[in-house]
Design a protein around this motif. Structure first.
Motif, PDB file in Angstrom:
ATOM      1  N   UNK A   1      68.881 -16.433 106.237  1.00 56.11           N
ATOM      2  CA  UNK A   1      67.955 -15.431 106.767  1.00 56.11           C
ATOM      3  C   UNK A   1      66.968 -15.027 105.674  1.00 56.11           C
ATOM      4  N   UNK A   2      65.686 -14.882 106.057  1.00 57.46           N
ATOM      5  CA  UNK A   2      64.697 -14.305 105.155  1.00 57.46           C
ATOM      6  C   UNK A   2      63.585 -13.679 105.987  1.00 57.46           C
ATOM      7  N   UNK A   3      62.926 -12.688 105.402  1.00 63.62           N
ATOM      8  CA  UNK A   3      61.863 -11.923 106.086  1.00 63.62           C
ATOM      9  C   UNK A   3      60.513 -12.317 105.498  1.00 63.62           C
TER      10      UNK A   3
ATOM     11  N   UNK B   1      58.718 -10.095 110.264  1.00 65.97           N
ATOM     12  CA  UNK B   1      59.233 -11.246 111.011  1.00 65.97           C
ATOM     13  C   UNK B   1      60.478 -11.755 110.302  1.00 65.97           C
ATOM     14  N   UNK B   2      61.578 -11.865 111.048  1.00 65.84           N
ATOM     15  CA  UNK B   2      62.826 -12.413 110.523  1.00 65.84           C
ATOM     16  C   UNK B   2      62.885 -13.898 110.861  1.00 65.84           C
ATOM     17  N   UNK B   3      63.113 -14.716 109.836  1.00 68.97           N
ATOM     18  CA  UNK B   3      63.212 -16.169 110.012  1.00 68.97           C
ATOM     19  C   UNK B   3      64.656 -16.600 109.774  1.00 68.97           C
ATOM     20  N   UNK B   4      65.111 -17.571 110.569  1.00 64.19           N
ATOM     21  CA  UNK B   4      66.446 -18.165 110.409  1.00 64.19           C
ATOM     22  C   UNK B   4      66.275 -19.654 110.155  1.00 64.19           C
ATOM     23  N   UNK B   5      66.740 -20.104 108.988  1.00 61.69           N
ATOM     24  CA  UNK B   5      66.657 -21.535 108.656  1.00 61.69           C
ATOM     25  C   UNK B   5      68.042 -22.158 108.793  1.00 61.69           C
TER      26      UNK B   5
END
Length: 1098
Positions: A81-83, A120-124
């Motif tokens: 997770x990263x913003x 915005x929260x991103x999920x890799x």
């Protein structure tokens, strides 16, 4: 299963991977027993899509805490997770703002600059290499009233204490995030001891405590403390360390026993909780195995006594607890075998005198062989001083001397036989430094030399290495290393240090050190520095075919030491008048061995270089001619390719004049069709770097060679290069084309790959041409937009993303190579299923009454299916911006308006409208309105998808507001009278002139932001005409036909100016302007009407 292997290969290209999920175990068996593997768990990696959601804007007061939740979809393995923001830049984090371990973003206190609309929260998902993002979150920070400072409180974890379990060997992460004003600082302590310094780190601005390689000693209570100037708060985390089973002294070892011998099989492991141990023989639980009186099982040990031939087996030890298991195979081999010596025969051992020597005798046999050693004449066994015999058969000479050199014999014997092996021991003289380097003091700019003379065994090859301050020598040409000395030219201050010479051989080494001190030069009268004079007396000696010795006499240095000499040559045969650099030598040398090439007329000259610059060149030496010879090398970079479908172009990098080695340089070009021709076809060419072979078959492999040839012979055998003749367009289209519609916006296309003969070139990939023929809904327009998806490489399927729901698509597939595309496959069609509809095109609130109002809307532009109806929800909003109960109304698909009755007067309402298909409801459009006492309606603009709308305080009932509005109305009335008088002076004029004079006299609703009159959008098909009025009952009815009178603006009331003339309006569909007669409004004058009239004059 792969042949002659235990590898299981599963081809999942034609099936779903989840069909093969499960636990696998491998079993290997032969006549000696059965071994089993650990369990192998296969699970398909997953990266699910983020569930569709609407993030309502978050409005907070400056100074309070805030948590932005991420909640990514559960993937396998879990996502990272990263913003970030809209520009894909990571959001800044600090002790005030940080990301938690679960991915949520925590604000200890918010500031005004935290307001933004792109959190915005991103999920890799690392295994599938995909990144998904959550819908942006909008945060608005208000600065209405100052927030009091407060002592810290923990956002996570909650309560005064919590517990955490971690497995031995894993990573322990604990976090404490606190809120407060000012921002709290976090610190950590271990209540029952100290933190393990080497394994502990702090992350996320001290909010996360991380301990790697956890052991049982890390159990206990950990306390995190949050502190600011108003106070502190504590939280205690109790950590329990559990352990999956682990070996104490390694897994059980294989046993080789002779008949009637005794042995132990030990399986010793530990864990928390204590693991259980079970035994199996040949994969079968030992209690179910055939009885064996020579075997006894006691917990972690199997004891064998008086074993018999034929009782060999593979035993499995399984150690398990609730956190894992260990499985090990051990082969118990009951064997009768005569002795064998495994050490290499006639092996030579070398050792330095006075060092220990170890001579191996590794053996195998059952029973275990007994080892004895003999030397030379075998007069007696070697079992006393100076020899030591080890249990594994190795013979040790504790202090080796020259007399210990010689031939040694190792004898292995048991009851079944005897075996001998011969080895040799050589004792070498040690390496010693005879003359060590000495301490030196040297003036800056001078040269210094360290000597290091060494004695070593003549049979060993020595290597001299110099170090400066125990590191490598500087990469500087001033440092010159010879076989027994180190010279430093033009010494500088940085050259001070300790210099060490190390002499290494393959068996030993010796070293010695000396220190260098650099001092300033003694002051002398001013010295003139200049470039050195040119070297003189050039002489060529020791002349050979490919080399010559050049010597010279240096010129005057002019008080600046010569640093190096540059040797140049002229080739009067090929490049007369051009001098080329050949080599450089240090300034302390006056001779050089020069490597030469054949067929060159050499003339040499020498230049000297000091700190001032280069000298003039010396006079040239006499000419030295080397004889011509056959080429030493062949052209490089040989390639073969086609420019036409029936040719082969062979290219290479030609040799230079120096590489030709003689006159008449040519190239022998050879080729043959791979795996077809046995003989080479060749041609000899000159002065070119390519050759074209015509009449070749289309795209076949060739083997190529290019060899250099001159008048004195040919070059070495050239290496074989590979190439292909020219490509041509593919002649066939992919077969067995199929399509599988996965959902309303995604389809999967499959085809059979083409054989190489049909491709006729290098396969570049496949192209899928697809286009939308039309929508399956009658209201959507017909349009065709061809799209191309390229799949590089040898693919047999691909995905078509971004499809429109409820549409008819056509597609075909073409293969392409380096020449271009092949013919298309027969076009096929497929339909995409219905999807959820888009947002309604518009929502307008009209015709307010005391307790009712009318909502009018237009269907979604993207219907994505057959509309089954609409859902209208509405709720009141009080003066404190609190939402009241929600009421829901289901509306048929053919309705575009509804009248709501029994509403409360002077009340704000919020409305939500969305369309539905069989696939579900689409996004909603929202609108707000306020009913007031005189039945006026104030629409409030609300962004689609915004959950927290801008609120307005209801001031219509305030006394000061009523007085202000009366004054404004009186002022407007006076302005209207003045305007009427001035317009009547000019007389009446036709409609066209009025339109030119007044660009847009139509009614415009009031905007909230600038108190001007905005314009209703008229770009939808089903909206009423601008400026038209609704019927008196406030409802616009539609029947099942789309061509209603409302669409064309008929039936509405016209608008008249005060002089009785009519100004016509254009509708969205009508192509002509129509006029209509209307009646004067019977409504009472209001501020809104008065301002609208005034707006038409301004």
């Amino acid at each position: 299963m792969r042949p002659r292997s235990g590898t299981l290969v599963v081809d999942i290209s034609g099936e779903k991977a989840e069909h093969y999920e499960g636990v696998y175990q491998c079993t290997a068996r032969n006549e000696h027993g059965t071994a089993v593997s650990n369990n192998i768990v296969i699970r398909q990696s997953r990266s699910p899509l983020w569930s569709k959601e609407r993030n309502e804007p978050i409005v907070v007061q400056e100074g309070v805490s805030l948590v932005l939740q991420c909640r990514p979809p559960a993937g396998l393995p879990p996502p990272i997770i990263f913003w970030m923001d809209n520009n894909f830049q990571r959001l800044p984090q600090s002790s005030r703002v940080s990301q938690a371990l679960n991915g949520d973003l925590y604000f200890s206190n918010v500031l005004k600059e935290d307001s933004r609309n792109d959190y915005i929260c991103y999920a890799r998902f690392p295994h599938t290499q995909t990144i998904q993002q959550k819908q942006p979150i909008t945060v608005r920070v208000l600065n209405q009233a100052p927030v009091d400072e407060r002592k810290p409180t923990f956002l996570i974890p909650s309560g005064p204490s919590s517990s955490k379990m971690v497995l031995r060997g894993q990573v322990l992460e604990m976090e404490c995030i606190a809120e407060g004003l000012p921002t709290p600082e976090i610190s950590w302590t271990k209540v029952s001891g100290d933190l393990p310094a080497k394994r502990t780190s702090f992350l996320h601005y001290q909010k996360t405590l991380r301990i790697v390689n956890v052991s049982e000693s890390d159990s206990g209570d950990y306390r995190c403390t949050a502190r600011n100037r108003l106070g502190s708060v504590h939280h205690t985390i109790r950590v329990a360390v559990k352990a999956a089973p682990y070996w104490i002294s390694g897994p059980p070892r294989n046993l080789v026993l002779a008949p009637r011998e005794t042995g132990l099989l030990i399986c010793r492991a530990s864990g928390t909780p204590k693991p259980t141990i079970t035994w199996a023989m040949n994969g079968i639980p030992i209690e179910n195995s055939p009885k064996d009186l020579s075997r006894k099982v006691e917990d972690d040990t199997v004891m064998f006594t008086d074993v018999q031939t034929g009782s060999s087996a593979v035993y499995q030890c399984n150690v398990s607890n609730e956190y894992g298991y260990l499985l090990s195979n051990a082969f118990v081999n009951v064997l009768s075998e005569p002795p064998r010596v495994l050490t290499q025969a006639n092996k030579v051992y070398q050792v330095i005198r006075n060092h220990r020597a170890l001579i191996d005798c590794s053996s195998f046999g059952s029973p275990i062989p007994k080892i004895t050693w003999f030397k030379e004449s075998r007069s007696s066994t070697l079992d006393g001083d100076p020899y030591i015999l080890h249990d594994n058969g190795t013979l040790e000479v504790h202090v080796a001397q020259a007399r210990n050199s010689g031939k040694y014999t190792c004898v292995a014997r048991n009851t079944l036989g005897i075996y001998e092996n011969h080895v040799y021991l050589e004792v070498k003289e040690p390496t010693r430094i005879l003359k060590q380097p000495e301490y030196k003091v040297v003036q800056r700019g001078r040269s210094v030399e360290f000597e290091c003379k060494v004695k070593h065994d003549p049979s060993l090859i020595p290597t001299m290495t110099w170090l400066k301050d125990n590191g490598e020598l500087p990469d500087d040409e001033r440092f010159i290393v010879d076989s027994d000395s180190l010279t430093i030219a033009d010494v500088i201050e940085n050259d001070e240090g300790v210099y060490t010479c190390i002499m290494n051989t393959s068996l030993d080494h010796d070293s010695a050190s000396a220190e260098l001190t650099v001092v300033e030069a003694t002051p002398t009268p001013a010295v003139a520095y200049d470039r050195p004079d040119a070297p003189t007396d050039l002489e060529l000696t020791d002349q050979r075919e490919r080399s010559v010795q050049l010597t010279w006499t240096p010129g005057d240095e002019h008080n600046s030491p010569i640093q190096k000499f540059l040797i140049q040559y002229e080739d009067s045969l090929h490049h007369r008048g051009h001098w080329h650099n050949l080599t450089e030598v240090p300034g302390t040398k006056t001779t050089a061995r020069l490597k030469l090439s054949p067929f060159i007329h050499y003339t040499f000259r020498v230049l000297a270089l000091n700190a001032v610059g280069l000298s003039h060149p010396s006079f040239p030496s006499r000419m030295y001619k080397t004889n011509a010879a056959a080429p030493d090398e062949n052209p490089t970079g040989v390639e073969g390719y086609g420019t036409e479908h029936d040719n082969l172009v062979i290219t290479w990098k030609p040799l230079s004049g120096l590489q030709s080695n003689g006159p008449g340089l040519q190239y022998k070009v050879m080729w043959r069709q791979k795996e077809v021709d046995k003989e080479w076809t060749s041609v000899t060419v000159a002065n070119v770097s390519k050759f074209v072979v015509s009449g070749t078959p289309t795209f076949v492999p060739y083997e190529l060679k290019v060899q250099a040839v001159n008048e004195h012979g040919t070059g070495p055998e050239p290496a074989i290069a590979h190439g292909h003749s020219g490509e041509d367009l593919p002649v066939a289209a992919p077969d067995n084309v199929q399509v599988l519609v996965l959902n309303s916006s995604l389809a999967e296309v499959h085809w059979d790959p083409l054989p190489a003969k049909a491709i006729r070139g290098h396969l570049k990939g496949y192209k899928v041409y697809y286009w939308r023929e039309r929508s399956l809904h009658k209201h959507n327009p017909h349009h065709v937009e061809k799209q191309i998806l390229t799949f590089s490489g040898n693919h047999s399927h691909g995905m078509l993303p971004g499809l429109h729901p409820f549409s008819l698509y056509s597609f075909n597939i073409r293969v392409y190579n380096g020449k271009g595309e092949g013919p298309p496959s027969p076009s096929q069609q497929f339909e995409t299923p219905e999807g959820v509809p888009g947002i309604p095109s518009s929502l307008i609130i009209t015709n307010p009454n005391l307790d009712s109002l009318t909502l009018e809307w237009a269907p979604p532009h993207d219907r994505n299916g057959r509309l089954t109806g609409y859902t209208l929800k509405y709720q009141p909003v009080n003066n404190s911006n609190e939402l009241g109960p929600v009421k829901e109304v289901a509306l048929p698909a053919n309705e575009t308006s509804v009248t709501l009755l029994n509403l409360k007067y002077s009340t704000r309402y919020k409305f939500y409208l969305n369309a539905k298909t069989v696939r579900g409801a689409g996004p909603a459009i929202s609108q707000e309105a306020v009913t007031i006492m005189d039945e006026a309606l104030i629409p409030i603009d609300v962004d689609v998808g915004t959950a927290v709308a801008s609120r307005q305080v209801d001031i219509a009932t305030q006394g000061w507001f009523i007085g202000l509005m009366c004054a404004i109305a009186l002022l407007i009335l006076i302005l209207l009278i003045i305007c009427f008088i001035q317009r009547n002076k000019g007389g009446k004029y036709p409609v066209k002139e009025k339109e030119d004079a007044h660009t847009d006299p139509e009614f415009q609703p009031m905007k909230d932001d600038d108190c001007t009159f905005g314009e209703y959008s008229d770009n939808e098909d089903h909206k009423p005409l601008k400026g038209s009025r609704t019927p008196s009952n406030g409802t616009v009815k539609r029947d099942d036909s789309d061509d209603s009178l409302v669409d064309y603006g008929e039936g509405g009331d016209g608008q008249f100016n005060e002089d009785g003339s009519f100004i016509g309006q254009y509708s969205g569909k009508s192509a002509s302007r129509e006029t209509a007669e209307g009646h004067e409004s019977s409504e009472a004058p209001s501020p809104i009407n008065a301002m609208n009239s005034l707006n038409s004059f301004v």
